[in-house]
Enzyme design. Structure first.
Site, PDB file in Angstrom:
ATOM      1  N   ASN A 123     -10.484  -2.591  -6.474  1.00 10.82           N
ATOM      2  CA  ASN A 123      -9.648  -1.757  -7.358  1.00 10.82           C
ATOM      3  C   ASN A 123     -10.268  -1.542  -8.742  1.00 10.82           C
ATOM      4  OD1 ASN A 123      -6.409  -2.918  -6.064  1.00 10.82           O
ATOM      5  ND2 ASN A 123      -7.662  -1.167  -5.458  1.00 10.82           N
TER       6      ASN A 123
ATOM      7  N   ASP B  39       0.826  -1.204   0.000  1.00  6.99           N
ATOM      8  CA  ASP B  39       0.000   0.000   0.000  1.00  6.99           C
ATOM      9  C   ASP B  39       0.866   1.262   0.000  1.00  6.99           C
ATOM     10  OD1 ASP B  39      -2.287   1.491   0.038  1.00  6.99           O
ATOM     11  OD2 ASP B  39      -2.780   1.092   2.132  1.00  6.99           O
TER      12      ASP B  39
END
Ligand code: FPP
Length: 238
Positions: free
Chosen positions: A66, A18
């Protein structure tokens, strides 16, 4: 250099990579640059894991959520994935890496699905490390899929409802043939699991670091492994 105890190495390390977007933003660059840098980091960490070696490394490269990012960003991530699969196949073969994908691969463009199949087939006999890429992966969807497969097996008369134990259940997950993660690393300061390997992380040790993924070095990786080795794992026992 941090010395690792070879007796206490994790058998499976999972990573939530991340912070690519923030890395780019801090430099006044478009998010894509962060992802591109993120791929370089992934390559370095894969190489390091292979050297140690860590038997199984799972990287969360693309979540089901996503898909909801701006189309331009999704397209850029697809391009990076395409390039990665094309360029890394010879590297995987050379290093003895067995490549695997978990997640909804059928949602990817056909050419990417073909590249995935090719990498999986050609690296199938790799014995040094298993590299698992989580693509269009979600933990709840994986559990629902397992429930669906189990229902079908029961309906077909191949399985009795009484036989559905946690051990049997896990055989219907994407990771059926892999050990559960011993260590889960998440970069960029967020301290949550974000729908990653929900069933598999029941007894996993979590390691959170504020370092953004593009800045996550081999040394940071070793630091996480070192901390893991210092933890006492009881699995509910005393
Ligand atoms: C999180 O950063 C990262 C992603 C959603 C994509 C992860 C993909 C890579 C690191 C590339 C690796 C790919 C391969 C093929 C090995 P973010 O965009 O959520 O960052 P932010 O939270 O700072 O916005």
């Amino acid at each position: 250099m941090l010395d690792l105890d070879p007796e206490k190495l994790p058998q499976h390390v999972a990573i939530i990579m991340d912070g690519n977007g923030r890395w780019a933003k801090r430099r006044g660059l478009p998010r894509f640059y962060g992802h591109r840098e993120g791929v370089k980091t992934a390559k370095r960490i894969i190489t390091k894991a292979c050297e140690i070696p860590i038997p199984v490394l799972t990287l969360y490269a693309f979540s089901r959520e996503n898909w909801n990012r701006p189309a331009r960003e999704v397209a850029a991530l697809m391009d990076l994935l395409r390039a990665y699969l094309r360029e890394e196949l010879p590297v995987m073969l050379e290093k003895g890496i067995r490549f695997r994908v978990i997640g909804e691969r059928e949602r990817f463009p056909e050419d990417i699905q073909a590249l995935i199949r090719d990498c999986e087939e050609k690296t199938a006999s790799g014995t040094r490390m298993t590299l698992v890429l989580a693509l269009s992966y979600g933990g709840r969807a994986e559990i629902a899929r397992a429930a669906r497969l189990i229902s079908q097996a029961v309906k077909a008369g191949d399985l009795e409802p009484e036989e559905v134990t946690p051990e049997v259940f896990r055989n219907y997950l994407y990771t059926a043939d892999l050990p559960d993660p011993d260590l889960l690393i998440r970069t960029s300061g967020e301290q949550r699991i974000s729908n990653f390997l929900l069933y598999q992380c029941a007894y996993t040790e979590f390691y959170f670091t504020p370092v953004l993924w593009p800045d996550f070095s081999e040394e940071e990786f070793l630091k996480a492994l070192k901390e893991y080795q210092g933890r006492e794992r009881r699995f509910g026992r005393v």
